[in-house]
Design a protein around this motif. Structure first.
Motif, PDB file in Angstrom:
ATOM      1  N   THR A  62       0.981  -1.238   0.084  1.00  0.00           N
ATOM      2  CA  THR A  62       0.021  -0.046   0.158  1.00  0.00           C
ATOM      3  C   THR A  62       0.816   1.292  -0.001  1.00  0.00           C
ATOM      4  O   THR A  62       0.413   2.435  -0.113  1.00  0.00           O
ATOM      5  N   LYS A  89       0.216   5.289 -10.899  1.00  0.00           N
ATOM      6  CA  LYS A  89      -0.711   5.897  -9.755  1.00  0.00           C
ATOM      7  C   LYS A  89      -2.151   5.692 -10.407  1.00  0.00           C
ATOM      8  O   LYS A  89      -3.268   5.662  -9.614  1.00  0.00           O
ATOM      9  N   HIS A  92      -3.211   1.950  -9.922  1.00  0.00           N
ATOM     10  CA  HIS A  92      -3.139   1.501  -8.440  1.00  0.00           C
ATOM     11  C   HIS A  92      -3.254   2.562  -7.681  1.00  0.00           C
ATOM     12  O   HIS A  92      -2.474   2.976  -6.778  1.00  0.00           O
ATOM     13  N   GLN A  94      -5.026   3.133  -4.828  1.00  0.00           N
ATOM     14  CA  GLN A  94      -4.941   2.411  -3.513  1.00  0.00           C
ATOM     15  C   GLN A  94      -3.593   2.454  -3.081  1.00  0.00           C
ATOM     16  O   GLN A  94      -3.313   2.425  -1.750  1.00  0.00           O
ATOM     17  N   VAL A  95      -2.619   2.541  -3.910  1.00  0.00           N
ATOM     18  CA  VAL A  95      -1.027   2.605  -3.501  1.00  0.00           C
ATOM     19  C   VAL A  95      -0.595   3.868  -3.253  1.00  0.00           C
ATOM     20  O   VAL A  95      -0.845   4.773  -4.395  1.00  0.00           O
ATOM     21  N   GLN A  96       0.170   4.052  -2.184  1.00  0.00           N
ATOM     22  CA  GLN A  96       0.865   5.333  -2.192  1.00  0.00           C
ATOM     23  C   GLN A  96       2.383   5.223  -2.714  1.00  0.00           C
ATOM     24  O   GLN A  96       3.057   4.448  -2.372  1.00  0.00           O
TER      25      GLN A  96
END
Length: 124
Positions: A62, A89, A92, A94-96
């Motif tokens: 994440t 980005k 995904h 939901q990924v930082q």
């Protein structure tokens, strides 16, 4: 929050060129097994950054820190890499995704290069 490291190197046609970068990835994995690590390349070698980023997202990361294994922040780090990160980005959200400075800008790396330069040559 599962942490991932996305190591990013240039790539080359000679497969031996990747050996030091593979060693870096292996050392990072041994140092902290809780961190998911993927090595990626800009060109000539696989996986590319996008595929490696997808792999980290699939592993449940994440938070992914992108580490440019470059001595300086030239065009590839300042222009190519941010464009690739925008793709990740979008795919995904939901990924930082965090872009770190090029490793060559780290004082410890600069000090290690200076120390290596001062070692006498092996004259075997």
């Amino acid at each position: 929050m599962k942490r991932g490291l996305l190591l990013f190197a240039h790539g080359a046609r000679d497969p031996r060129w990747a050996l030091p970068f593979e060693d870096v990835a292996a050392r990072v994995r041994r140092a902290d097994a809780s961190v998911a690590v993927e090595l990626s390349f800009l060109e000539f070698m696989t996986p590319g950054l996008i595929d490696a980023g997808h792999a980290l997202a699939a592993q449940g990361c994440t938070r992914v820190e992108v580490v440019p294994l470059f001595l300086g922040a030239g065009g590839h780090v300042r222009k190519d890499l941010p464009a690739l990160l925008e793709t990740l980005k979008g795919a995904h959200p939901q990924v930082q995704w965090l872009l770190r400075p090029a490793v060559g800008e780290d004082d410890g790396v600069v000090a290690a290069m200076a120390a290596a330069s001062l070692r006498p040559a092996d004259t075997r």
